[in-house]
Design a protein around this motif. Sequence first.
Motif, short mmCIF file in Angstrom:
data_model
loop_
_atom_site.label_atom_id
_atom_site.label_comp_id
_atom_site.label_asym_id
_atom_site.label_seq_id
_atom_site.Cartn_x
_atom_site.Cartn_y
_atom_site.Cartn_z
N ASN A 38 0.82 -1.20 0.00
CA ASN A 38 0.00 0.00 0.00
C ASN A 38 0.86 1.26 0.00
OD1 ASN A 38 -1.60 2.13 2.03
ND2 ASN A 38 -2.92 1.15 0.50
N ASP A 39 1.91 1.27 0.79
CA ASP A 39 2.79 2.43 0.86
C ASP A 39 3.60 2.59 -0.43
OD1 ASP A 39 4.01 4.63 2.50
OD2 ASP A 39 5.82 3.47 2.10
N ALA A 40 4.10 1.47 -0.97
CA ALA A 40 4.89 1.54 -2.21
C ALA A 40 4.03 2.03 -3.37
CB ALA A 40 5.48 0.17 -2.53
N TRP A 42 1.44 3.97 -3.20
CA TRP A 42 1.18 5.40 -3.01
C TRP A 42 2.37 6.24 -3.48
CZ3 TRP A 42 -2.99 8.18 -2.17
CH2 TRP A 42 -2.86 9.52 -1.76
N ARG A 43 3.57 5.71 -3.29
CA ARG A 43 4.77 6.45 -3.67
C ARG A 43 5.01 6.43 -5.18
NH1 ARG A 43 8.28 7.43 0.68
NH2 ARG A 43 7.62 6.46 2.63
N TRP A 44 4.69 5.29 -5.82
CA TRP A 44 5.12 5.10 -7.21
C TRP A 44 4.00 5.07 -8.23
CZ3 TRP A 44 10.04 6.00 -7.58
CH2 TRP A 44 10.89 5.69 -6.52
N HIS A 113 -3.07 4.30 2.97
CA HIS A 113 -3.51 5.22 1.93
C HIS A 113 -4.74 4.63 1.26
CE1 HIS A 113 0.35 7.23 2.45
NE2 HIS A 113 0.93 6.05 2.32
#
Length: 267
Positions: A38-40, A42-44, A113
Amino acid sequence: MFRAAPARLLIAAAVGCLLLALALRASAFDRALFLAINDAAWRWAPPALASCITILGHGLVGTMLLAPTLLRAPNLLMSGLFATPVAMVLSWLPKGLIDSARPAAILDPASIHVIGLRLTAHNSFPSGHTITAFLVVGVLLAADRTTRPRWPAAAAITLIGMAVAASRIAVGAHWPSDTLAGAGLGLLAGVAGAQAERRWRAAARPAARPLLALVVLACAGTLACIDTGYPLARPLQLAAAAGGAAVAALALWRAWATRSHAARISG
């Protein structure tokens, strides 16, 4: 003639996904993997991209994805229709038997996110969008030799299914175990649909194409009007509906032209 090997391979893959899903669900790694993906994402991945990928798993969009087969291989679309009730049962049963809260319902809102609608109600296990995506994969890969895609297309189709599964984690709707289970159940539904079409050959009947075209038109009209919960994917939603409607209209025109030509000859 239909070969048993693809179906057996797909069933084996489905069982593997289900076993892995249950093992992952029983471990603490499910939550850690969710947070990492989920975090990756959101970043990419831009939110619009994640939204567009995730609506490919919507049932009506899945129908639009199979709609082009109406022109040359209507058995594939018919297989998808046969697979749909199977997929619905395979989705409802685990949701009724397994109590699984969605990530947004139990995790700190600051830790995840969410893209689109924040889903907190209803059981999370399995992912319905992933079931739909892999139903399409299963229908196409379990088809007979004359309509089954070749390996480059088969690989691309499978990757799209995997992208839909990952997107359900990216938008904050499902745990990884939910998507693995959805992939397995979707493959089983797709194989069941392909087997049912092979047995009954419903798509070969004269009235099949016009009726399938009308089904696609109805689904396209509904898709154009509904709220999928992902407003950033609205352009793709409308494009899919327009494409499906265009294919259905062409299929109806061809059916009418064929019947008119036959009537002139017989007259």
